[in-house]
Design a protein around this motif. Structure first.
Motif, short mmCIF file in Angstrom:
data_model
loop_
_atom_site.label_atom_id
_atom_site.label_comp_id
_atom_site.label_asym_id
_atom_site.label_seq_id
_atom_site.Cartn_x
_atom_site.Cartn_y
_atom_site.Cartn_z
N LEU A 1 0.83 -1.21 0.00
CA LEU A 1 0.00 0.00 0.00
C LEU A 1 0.86 1.26 0.00
CD1 LEU A 1 -2.80 1.29 0.15
CD2 LEU A 1 -2.64 1.09 2.63
N ARG A 2 1.94 1.25 0.80
CA ARG A 2 2.85 2.39 0.84
C ARG A 2 3.51 2.61 -0.53
NH1 ARG A 2 7.54 1.29 4.41
NH2 ARG A 2 5.89 0.89 5.90
N ALA A 3 3.94 1.54 -1.16
CA ALA A 3 4.58 1.64 -2.47
C ALA A 3 3.58 2.15 -3.51
CB ALA A 3 5.14 0.30 -2.90
N TYR A 4 2.34 1.70 -3.43
CA TYR A 4 1.31 2.14 -4.36
C TYR A 4 1.03 3.64 -4.19
CZ TYR A 4 -3.22 2.59 -6.62
OH TYR A 4 -4.26 3.00 -7.39
N ARG A 5 0.97 4.12 -2.95
CA ARG A 5 0.72 5.54 -2.71
C ARG A 5 1.88 6.39 -3.22
NH1 ARG A 5 -0.90 6.98 3.04
NH2 ARG A 5 -1.45 8.90 1.98
N ARG A 6 3.11 5.91 -3.06
CA ARG A 6 4.27 6.63 -3.58
C ARG A 6 4.21 6.68 -5.11
NH1 ARG A 6 8.87 7.39 -0.41
NH2 ARG A 6 10.17 7.03 -2.22
N PHE A 7 3.85 5.58 -5.73
CA PHE A 7 3.74 5.49 -7.18
C PHE A 7 2.67 6.45 -7.70
CE2 PHE A 7 1.63 3.41 -10.83
CZ PHE A 7 2.67 3.49 -11.74
N ARG A 8 1.52 6.49 -7.04
CA ARG A 8 0.44 7.38 -7.46
C ARG A 8 0.85 8.85 -7.30
NH1 ARG A 8 -3.57 5.91 -10.54
NH2 ARG A 8 -4.76 7.57 -9.60
N ALA A 9 1.61 9.18 -6.28
CA ALA A 9 2.08 10.55 -6.08
C ALA A 9 3.01 10.96 -7.21
CB ALA A 9 2.79 10.68 -4.73
N VAL A 10 3.89 10.07 -7.62
CA VAL A 10 4.81 10.38 -8.72
C VAL A 10 4.04 10.58 -10.02
CG1 VAL A 10 6.69 9.46 -10.11
CG2 VAL A 10 6.79 9.29 -7.63
N LEU A 11 3.06 9.73 -10.28
CA LEU A 11 2.25 9.87 -11.50
C LEU A 11 1.48 11.18 -11.52
CD1 LEU A 11 0.78 6.33 -12.18
CD2 LEU A 11 2.64 7.48 -13.34
N ALA A 12 1.07 11.65 -10.34
CA ALA A 12 0.31 12.89 -10.25
C ALA A 12 1.21 14.13 -10.31
CB ALA A 12 -0.52 12.91 -8.97
N GLY A 13 2.52 13.92 -10.37
CA GLY A 13 3.45 15.04 -10.46
C GLY A 13 3.84 15.61 -9.13
#
Length: 71
Positions: free
Chosen positions: A36-48
């Motif tokens: 879940l932590r890795a997914y949230r970090r990934f989504r933050a990067v995709l959102a800029g």
């Protein structure tokens, strides 16, 4: 019915039916939190947005800055 009772019932059924026994409750909790932590970090990067740093690194950097003489 608690999760332990449900697990025992599922284990009983699995043994009588010859199917694999399900994992015990809480077996994969740590892995789920890490994913879940890795997914949230990934989504933050995709959102800029910058990926959030781990709390331990932020605190150690803050404490190191506080203990340096002359700052």
């Amino acid at each position: 019915m608690s999760s332990t009772q449900e697990h025992l019932l599922d284990t009983y059924r699995a043994r009588h039916l010859g199917t694999p026994v399900p994992p015990a409750p809480g077996t994969h909790d740590v892995r789920t939190v890490r994913d879940l932590r890795a997914y949230r970090r990934f989504r933050a990067v995709l959102a800029g947005r910058p990926a959030p740093e781990r709390l331990r690194h932020v605190l150690s950097r803050w404490l190191h800055r506080q203990t340096r003489p002359g700052c």
